[in-house]
Design a protein around this motif. Structure first.
Motif, PDB file in Angstrom:
ATOM      1  N   LYS A  12       0.724  -1.443  -0.153  1.00 17.32           N
ATOM      2  CA  LYS A  12       0.137   0.461   0.066  1.00 17.32           C
ATOM      3  C   LYS A  12       1.381   0.997   0.040  1.00 17.32           C
ATOM      4  CE  LYS A  12      -1.707  -1.249   4.036  1.00 17.32           C
ATOM      5  NZ  LYS A  12      -2.456  -1.204   5.485  1.00 17.32           N
ATOM      6  N   GLY A 151      -3.742   3.223  -1.313  1.00 16.53           N
ATOM      7  CA  GLY A 151      -3.705   2.816  -2.370  1.00 16.53           C
ATOM      8  C   GLY A 151      -3.203   1.556  -3.053  1.00 16.53           C
ATOM      9  N   ASN A 233      -7.727   1.297  -1.471  1.00 11.82           N
ATOM     10  CA  ASN A 233      -8.790   2.702  -1.329  1.00 11.82           C
ATOM     11  C   ASN A 233      -9.549   3.511  -0.145  1.00 11.82           C
ATOM     12  OD1 ASN A 233      -7.736   3.381  -3.880  1.00 11.82           O
ATOM     13  ND2 ASN A 233      -8.766   1.490  -4.956  1.00 11.82           N
TER      14      ASN A 233
END
Length: 346
Positions: A12, A151, A233
């Motif tokens: 991430k 993300g 996200n």
């Protein structure tokens, strides 16, 4: 390897969002938007657990505490947590007993959240990897359009084609992998420094802790869980994604003055950071006569700590997880102080 936060699917990373104006209520023409419309637009940005929390009140009118906290128990907790109330203890006790306890039983919490609770107690104080409520943080960090989230580094198609299945078998395998990584007995050559030998890395061990320091500067995930298939996200990052040394400086001397040592004389800008003292375990540090016999016990090589609990009073308590990372934190404090003294007195 660097100690980086990962999801089931891949690494991430934090990403900044384009921020609106400071007020958030001005249109391009400079006219004010309807506050109700603005609030409605911001609502999806608020995590669902936080929205549920905001809908409830912790002090319902009809609530009667059947198991009130005793005065002696409250006094014990205040001493344990090194808290100094600004009001007398009797009204504090009355207010505490008006609060309705959490409705979700401990046994029903996700496994990683349940395991985090004892880790936060003063006797352990392990903050790395803990899962805590999002409402412990300032509300704008969660609801603002500028709030950061994690993300992915690849496209949805790549993730879909390569991700691990989310099931009990995968969770068990990941648990076994974690146990193997923490088993020092698996090292076939524990005394070797030669990268040619099996199990010996060519990367200096210091990079592991430097990587941990950098990672904890730019990421802080307190809400994701291994018990649910989570879209990265949607995970709030409770750190800014920039390497801005907030574990060292916190939010600055204006908002976190307890981290700082303000000058009593001399230049007003010569603001230093607090450092702590340690109990000397024997001779160490630099020698004063160029040989080991000149080493003297050092008592100023620690970060500042709370009296009674020894909790580190630093910008990010995760940097007190082990001796090496806390010494790196201490080195950053000392470096800042040396620069502040040198530059401000020129």
């Amino acid at each position: 390897m660097l100690l980086l936060d990962i999801t089931f699917e891949e690494v991430k990373y934090g990403h900044e969002k384009e921020c609106p104006s400071e007020t958030g209520f001005q249109s391009d023409e400079g006219t004010k938007r309807n506050p109700e419309e603005a609030n409605a637009a911001a609502t999806p940005q608020i995590p669902e657990p936080l929205r549920d929390f905001l809908k409830r009140t912790s002090i319902p009118k009809a609530f009667v505490n059947t198991k009130p906290i005793a005065l002696s128990e409250l006094q014990k907790r205040l001493i344990e947590l090194n808290l100094r109330p600004t009001v007398s203890i009797e009204p504090l006790l009355a207010s505490a007993n008006r609060i309705e306890p959490a409705t979700l039983p401990l046994k029903n919490l996700p496994e990683d959240v349940e395991e985090s609770l004892p880790a936060l107690k003063p006797g352990i104080r392990r903050f790395h990897g803990v899962k805590i409520p999002l409402y412990w943080f300032p509300f704008p960090w969660l609801s603002s359009a500028c709030a950061d989230r994690f993300g992915y580094m690849s496209s949805p198609a790549t993730r879909e084609a390569t991700k691990l299945p989310f099931n009990v078998a995968t969770q068990a395998l990941l648990g076994q992998l974690g146990i193997m990584m923490g088993d020092a007995g698996r090292d076939p050559n524990p005394a070797s420094d030669n990268p040619a030998d099996a199990g010996v890395s060519s990367i200096p061990a210091g990079f592991t802790y430097f990587g941990q320091f950098v990672d904890q500067d730019i990421t802080f995930d307190v809400s994701s869980t291994l018990d649910a298939d989570t879209d990265a996200n949607t995970i709030n990052n409770m750190r800014s994604p920039a390497l801005d040394l907030d574990p060292v400086y916190g939010r600055g001397p204006g908002l976190d003055p307890f981290l700082y040592d303000f000058p009593a004389s001399g230049p007003a800008t010569a603001i230093k950071l607090h450092v702590g003292t340690n109990t000397p375990a024997g001779p160490g540090g630099p020698s004063n006569n160029a040989n080991p016999s000149g080493m003297v016990p050092q008592a100023n090589w620690d970060v500042p700590r709370m009296q009674g609990t020894n909790t580190a009073a630093i910008g990010d308590p995760r940097n007190d997880e082990n001796l090496i990372i806390v010494q790196f934190q201490h080195a950053m404090l000392r470096f800042h102080n040396a620069v502040a003294l040198t530059c401000c007195w020129l």
